[in-house]
Write an enzyme that holds these catalytic residues in place. Structure first.
Site, short mmCIF file in Angstrom:
data_model
loop_
_atom_site.label_atom_id
_atom_site.label_comp_id
_atom_site.label_asym_id
_atom_site.label_seq_id
_atom_site.Cartn_x
_atom_site.Cartn_y
_atom_site.Cartn_z
N ASP A 151 39.11 39.98 44.14
CA ASP A 151 38.37 39.55 42.96
C ASP A 151 38.73 38.10 42.62
O ASP A 151 37.87 37.23 42.46
CB ASP A 151 38.70 40.50 41.80
CG ASP A 151 37.70 40.42 40.67
OD1 ASP A 151 36.74 39.64 40.77
OD2 ASP A 151 37.89 41.14 39.67
N LYS A 193 50.98 41.06 48.90
CA LYS A 193 52.17 40.58 48.19
C LYS A 193 53.26 41.63 48.40
O LYS A 193 53.86 42.16 47.45
CB LYS A 193 51.81 40.39 46.69
CG LYS A 193 52.85 39.72 45.85
CD LYS A 193 52.94 38.22 46.03
CE LYS A 193 54.09 37.68 45.18
NZ LYS A 193 54.37 36.26 45.42
N ASP A 233 36.55 34.40 43.35
CA ASP A 233 36.15 33.51 42.25
C ASP A 233 36.74 32.11 42.44
O ASP A 233 36.08 31.10 42.18
CB ASP A 233 36.59 34.06 40.89
CG ASP A 233 35.55 35.00 40.26
OD1 ASP A 233 34.85 35.69 41.02
OD2 ASP A 233 35.43 35.03 39.02
N TYR A 259 42.51 48.60 40.03
CA TYR A 259 41.25 48.97 39.37
C TYR A 259 40.98 50.47 39.45
O TYR A 259 39.87 50.92 39.18
CB TYR A 259 40.08 48.19 39.98
CG TYR A 259 40.08 46.71 39.67
CD1 TYR A 259 40.96 46.17 38.73
CD2 TYR A 259 39.21 45.85 40.32
CE1 TYR A 259 40.96 44.80 38.47
CE2 TYR A 259 39.20 44.48 40.05
CZ TYR A 259 40.09 43.97 39.13
OH TYR A 259 40.08 42.62 38.86
MG MG Z 1 35.11 39.04 39.34
#
Ligand code: MG
Ligand code: NAI
Length: 322
Positions: free
Chosen positions: A219, A163, A223, A120
């Site tokens: 993120d 990872k 979720d 990001y």
């Molecule tokens: Mg999100």
């Protein structure tokens, strides 16, 4: 002392759940002054910047900001807002509540998500018609800052998601740095490959308490966990900086239900509880959480939780319990 809070409802259900959380904050008895600011699609549609300079500056100078959600402009609003408060960690608790149907009862996990870099960081390019690229940024300094926070947050130990078997340089640096800092602080960690971790969270979430994640993994895993505990309407978050905080539900603008007055306000009310905690109103934060827990256990509940109550009914019930 009056606490000045910047309030940015944003778009969609942000306009419904943020005022609900403000009502709850007002009911705590703390002397708050709310400064409302605009951001999001509705500002852009009127020809403005989705994150107006004035809004950014308000957040950059406030001790605490409460944010709802932005629609299509989310990346142009929330990423610079997180920068404005210099927040290096996004704290995302995901837990089940008595009275709420969950795929996984007994889940109580807090994700500590790196909040400044990873995929990001914004280094994307369209090279040709056929190919686009993305540069992933991981720094030792950001990983150290996150790890130090994690050690204070979870002295009993935590899991590090990564990872590094594939992204050796970036996630290798992330995992190794976080685990080194933990070891220096006498905090135990275990490392988990993030894809396998996603499966383990679905099968045996009770084995995890605190998970430290690179930005994108945090993120997605949070979720995923929202789905396991009963939906996005329940997940709060705190973007923590050295001097300021930005508090927001994990969910977005929910265009499918926006404007109907039926959004679940609990995620934003619980974000407001994190705001109270951050400002050292620990007792008031506990009171708000207890009130939410009581309402989730006994109703009223919004449709996402199988009820038929409106946002206002749930908010009033929380305020009454306070
Ligand atoms: Mg999100
Ligand atoms: P979303 O979180 O808005 O909605 C996903 C699903 O969860 C929908 O079915 C929605 O009705 C439900 N939901 C979410 N919050 C709820 C609540 N409080 N009560 C009841 N149901 C709730 O995610 P989606 O649909 O992927 O994105 C919609 C818009 O929100 C997009 O424009 C996206 O860019 C934006 N977004 C903004 C974020 C932010 O500002 N931080 C974060 C995520 C998405």
């Amino acid at each position: 002392m009056t606490e000045e809070i910047v309030v940015i409802p944003g778009d969609g259900i942000g306009q419904e759940v943020v005022p609900a959380a403000v009502d709850v904050l007002q009911a705590t008895g703390v002397d708050f002054e709310f400064v409302e600011a605009t951001a999001g699609d509705h500002v852009a549609e009127e020809g403005g910047d989705p994150l107006p300079e004035e809004t950014r500056d308000l957040a950059a100078n406030a001790d605490a900001t409460l944010f709802g959600a932005a629609g299509e402009s989310a990346a142009d609003v929330i990423l610079p807002l997180r920068d404005a408060v210099d927040s290096f960690v996004n704290v995302r608790p995901a837990r089940t509540y008595p009275g709420v149907d969950a795929l996984k009862p007994g889940m109580d996990v807090v994700f500590l998500r790196e909040n400044t870099e990873g995929v990001y960081a914004g280094h994307e390019a369209r090279l040709t018609d056929d190919v686009s690229t993305l540069t992933r940024v991981v720094s030792q300094s950001a990983s150290e800052r996150l790890a130090e926070y994690a050690c204070e947050f979870a002295p009993e130990g935590f899991t590090v998601a990564h990872k590094a078997n594939v992204m050796r340089e970036t996630d290798g640096l992330f995992r190794d740095t976080v685990q080194r800092v933990a070891e220096e602080n006498g905090v135990e960690t275990d490392a988990a490959l993030m894809d396998a971790l996603a499966m383990h969270l679905c099968l045996r979430p009770e084995e995890y308490e605190v998970v430290v994640c690179p930005n994108l993994a945090g993120d997605v895993l949070s979720d995923l966990s929202a789905g396991l505990v009963g939906g996005l309407g329940l997940l709060p978050s705190a973007n923590i900086g050295e001097e300021r905080g930005l508090f927001e539900p994990v969910h977005g603008t929910a265009p499918d239900i926006a404007g109907q007055g039926v959004a679940n306000p609990c995620a934003t009310v619980l974000s407001a509880a994190m705001l109270l905690e951050y400002l050292d109103y620990g007792d008031e934060a506990d009171d708000v959480r207890d009130a939410v827990e009581g309402v989730l256990a006994h109703g009223p509940r919004t449709p996402d939780l199988g009820g038929d109550a409106a946002t206002a009914d749930v908010t009033n019930a929380i305020v009454e319990r306070l």
